[in-house]
Design a protein around this motif. Structure first.
Motif, PDB file in Angstrom:
ATOM      1  N   ASN A  39       0.873  -1.269  -0.065  1.00 59.38           N
ATOM      2  CA  ASN A  39      -0.127  -0.022   0.093  1.00 59.38           C
ATOM      3  C   ASN A  39       0.912   1.292  -0.019  1.00 59.38           C
ATOM      4  O   ASN A  39       1.108   1.909   1.039  1.00 59.38           O
ATOM      5  N   LYS A  40       1.664   1.395  -1.099  1.00 56.48           N
ATOM      6  CA  LYS A  40       2.491   2.502  -1.236  1.00 56.48           C
ATOM      7  C   LYS A  40       1.940   3.901  -0.764  1.00 56.48           C
ATOM      8  O   LYS A  40       0.810   4.261  -1.339  1.00 56.48           O
ATOM      9  N   SER A  41       2.891   4.555  -0.373  1.00 51.83           N
ATOM     10  CA  SER A  41       2.293   6.105   0.041  1.00 51.83           C
ATOM     11  C   SER A  41       2.185   6.785  -1.062  1.00 51.83           C
ATOM     12  O   SER A  41       2.859   6.827  -2.003  1.00 51.83           O
ATOM     13  N   ALA A  42       1.485   7.921  -1.060  1.00 48.54           N
ATOM     14  CA  ALA A  42       1.354   9.261  -2.102  1.00 48.54           C
ATOM     15  C   ALA A  42       2.641   9.653  -2.306  1.00 48.54           C
ATOM     16  O   ALA A  42       3.037  10.001  -3.380  1.00 48.54           O
ATOM     17  N   ASP A  43       3.432   9.654  -1.267  1.00 45.38           N
ATOM     18  CA  ASP A  43       4.830  10.497  -1.265  1.00 45.38           C
ATOM     19  C   ASP A  43       5.639   9.656  -2.046  1.00 45.38           C
ATOM     20  O   ASP A  43       6.475  10.187  -2.726  1.00 45.38           O
ATOM     21  N   LEU A  44       5.573   8.313  -1.917  1.00 44.35           N
ATOM     22  CA  LEU A  44       6.670   7.509  -2.625  1.00 44.35           C
ATOM     23  C   LEU A  44       6.402   7.362  -4.213  1.00 44.35           C
ATOM     24  O   LEU A  44       7.237   7.274  -4.879  1.00 44.35           O
ATOM     25  N   LEU A  45       5.055   7.409  -4.323  1.00 43.39           N
ATOM     26  CA  LEU A  45       4.564   7.607  -5.827  1.00 43.39           C
ATOM     27  C   LEU A  45       4.860   8.867  -6.551  1.00 43.39           C
ATOM     28  O   LEU A  45       5.306   8.839  -7.659  1.00 43.39           O
ATOM     29  N   LYS A  46       4.926   9.739  -5.654  1.00 42.57           N
ATOM     30  CA  LYS A  46       5.278  11.357  -6.077  1.00 42.57           C
ATOM     31  C   LYS A  46       6.791  11.281  -6.530  1.00 42.57           C
ATOM     32  O   LYS A  46       7.259  11.829  -7.467  1.00 42.57           O
ATOM     33  N   TYR A  47       7.479  10.724  -5.379  1.00 44.32           N
ATOM     34  CA  TYR A  47       8.973  10.946  -5.610  1.00 44.32           C
ATOM     35  C   TYR A  47       9.814   9.922  -6.356  1.00 44.32           C
ATOM     36  O   TYR A  47      10.970  10.194  -6.910  1.00 44.32           O
ATOM     37  N   ASN A  48       9.299   8.842  -6.582  1.00 44.14           N
ATOM     38  CA  ASN A  48       9.737   7.767  -7.471  1.00 44.14           C
ATOM     39  C   ASN A  48       8.677   7.235  -8.586  1.00 44.14           C
ATOM     40  O   ASN A  48       8.299   6.153  -8.397  1.00 44.14           O
ATOM     41  N   PRO A  49       8.072   8.254  -9.389  1.00 46.60           N
ATOM     42  CA  PRO A  49       6.878   7.779 -10.184  1.00 46.60           C
ATOM     43  C   PRO A  49       7.386   6.710 -11.397  1.00 46.60           C
ATOM     44  O   PRO A  49       6.485   5.991 -11.962  1.00 46.60           O
ATOM     45  N   VAL A  50       8.718   6.614 -11.622  1.00 47.41           N
ATOM     46  CA  VAL A  50       9.358   5.661 -12.712  1.00 47.41           C
ATOM     47  C   VAL A  50       8.946   4.325 -12.156  1.00 47.41           C
ATOM     48  O   VAL A  50       8.473   3.462 -12.859  1.00 47.41           O
ATOM     49  N   TYR A  51       9.914   4.025 -11.187  1.00 51.36           N
ATOM     50  CA  TYR A  51       9.950   2.512 -10.484  1.00 51.36           C
ATOM     51  C   TYR A  51       8.931   2.216  -9.268  1.00 51.36           C
ATOM     52  O   TYR A  51       8.613   1.197  -9.025  1.00 51.36           O
ATOM     53  N   LYS A  52       8.296   3.331  -8.599  1.00 51.23           N
ATOM     54  CA  LYS A  52       7.721   3.191  -7.574  1.00 51.23           C
ATOM     55  C   LYS A  52       8.237   2.250  -6.415  1.00 51.23           C
ATOM     56  O   LYS A  52       7.708   1.474  -5.828  1.00 51.23           O
ATOM     57  N   LYS A  53       9.375   2.299  -6.349  1.00 53.70           N
ATOM     58  CA  LYS A  53       9.995   1.410  -5.378  1.00 53.70           C
ATOM     59  C   LYS A  53      11.170   2.082  -4.440  1.00 53.70           C
ATOM     60  O   LYS A  53      11.232   3.497  -4.561  1.00 53.70           O
ATOM     61  N   ILE A  58      15.334  11.714   0.461  1.00 54.13           N
ATOM     62  CA  ILE A  58      14.856  13.013   0.068  1.00 54.13           C
ATOM     63  C   ILE A  58      15.663  14.079   0.882  1.00 54.13           C
ATOM     64  O   ILE A  58      15.919  14.078   2.124  1.00 54.13           O
ATOM     65  N   HIS A  59      16.530  14.822   0.135  1.00 49.86           N
ATOM     66  CA  HIS A  59      17.293  15.782   0.521  1.00 49.86           C
ATOM     67  C   HIS A  59      17.011  17.163   0.365  1.00 49.86           C
ATOM     68  O   HIS A  59      16.907  17.721  -0.641  1.00 49.86           O
ATOM     69  N   ASN A  60      16.538  18.073   1.327  1.00 46.58           N
ATOM     70  CA  ASN A  60      16.017  19.319   1.204  1.00 46.58           C
ATOM     71  C   ASN A  60      15.093  19.441   0.146  1.00 46.58           C
ATOM     72  O   ASN A  60      14.825  20.327  -0.707  1.00 46.58           O
ATOM     73  N   GLY A  61      14.150  18.230   0.264  1.00 49.98           N
ATOM     74  CA  GLY A  61      12.927  18.158  -0.628  1.00 49.98           C
ATOM     75  C   GLY A  61      13.187  17.784  -2.147  1.00 49.98           C
ATOM     76  O   GLY A  61      12.043  17.357  -2.581  1.00 49.98           O
ATOM     77  N   ASP A  62      14.351  17.396  -2.436  1.00 43.62           N
ATOM     78  CA  ASP A  62      14.738  16.795  -3.667  1.00 43.62           C
ATOM     79  C   ASP A  62      14.747  15.344  -3.612  1.00 43.62           C
ATOM     80  O   ASP A  62      15.695  14.619  -2.853  1.00 43.62           O
ATOM     81  N   PRO A  63      14.022  14.600  -4.449  1.00 47.02           N
ATOM     82  CA  PRO A  63      14.210  13.090  -4.165  1.00 47.02           C
ATOM     83  C   PRO A  63      15.341  12.568  -4.974  1.00 47.02           C
ATOM     84  O   PRO A  63      15.523  12.930  -6.082  1.00 47.02           O
TER      85      PRO A  63
END
Length: 217
Positions: A39-53, A58-63
């Motif tokens: 049940n992947k979080s919305a943040d994970l899907l947002k930060y890694n939309p390509v692999y979703k893994k 996250i460093h100062n907001g940059d994934p």
């Protein structure tokens, strides 16, 4: 202003563990964000939309995604204990061996484990692991990085720690001391480093995981 560092991951993943090791080697304070991969979080899907893994750093907001990319990023951004060699050739060699581990060793070992030690699968794992054994033997080094841990050691964390847990859970042998004396010696040295003790998940949890996923009913 202090860096804001978060790591999205799951505790038992050898890939997430690579990022944890790099962060701990550098002494970086970070927040661990536990993910439920069913049940992947919305943040994970947002930060890694390509692999979703996982892992995702996250460093100062940059994934930053992909474990070895994260390790290299950590090494470039934060000074202190170096993870990659400074010499261009040695750096290229470290990247080469890390890729060998991901492309050849891990798939072969996973096949051997998931097949409950089927003879042909174990033979293929031995063929892949022999490359690492030879590298340690030829260079006569304690770690793949020489006297210190480097990118290749971190990439091979699965070999050092996860294989033993799988062997214990399933009653199989993949990494024997007789066949791989240098690699098993490296494994012992590696997992007993203080930085590893602080970074590796509890062995009992991994044994339980392998038993649940691959154990025979």
């Amino acid at each position: 202003m202090a860096d804001e560092v978060k790591l999205h991951g799951v505790t038992g993943s050898p890939f997430v563990c690579r990022a944890v090791i790099a962060l701990n080697l550098k002494g970086i304070k970070y927040e661990f964000v536990a993910e439920d991969l069913s049940n992947k979080s919305a943040d994970l899907l947002k930060y890694n939309p390509v692999y979703k893994k996982v892992p995702v750093l996250i460093h100062n907001g940059d994934p930053i995604s992909e474990s070895l990319v994260i390790v290299e990023y950590i090494d470039e951004v934060w000074k202190g204990v170096p993870i990659l060699p400074q010499d261009a050739y040695e750096k290229a060699q470290a990247r080469f061996w890390a890729k060998v581990i991901d492309d050849k060793c891990l798939p072969a070992v996973f096949k051997a484990v998931s097949s409950h030690g089927e003879e042909q699968a174990v033979a293929e794992a031995h063929e892949a692991l022999q490359f690492l054994e030879n590298e340690l033997k030829v260079k006569g080094i304690k770690f793949f990085g020489g006297d210190n841990i480097n990118l290749v050691d971190i990439a091979a964390t699965f070999v050092a720690f996860w294989i033993g847990a799988a062997e214990e859970a399933l009653g199989i042998e993949v990494l024997s001391k007789h066949k791989f004396p240098k690699l098993t010696e490296w494994s012992d040295n590696y997992v007993n480093c203080q930085a590893m003790k602080e970074s590796l998940p509890p062995r009992d949890n991994l044994v339980a995981f392998f038993n649940k996923r691959f154990g025979k009913a």
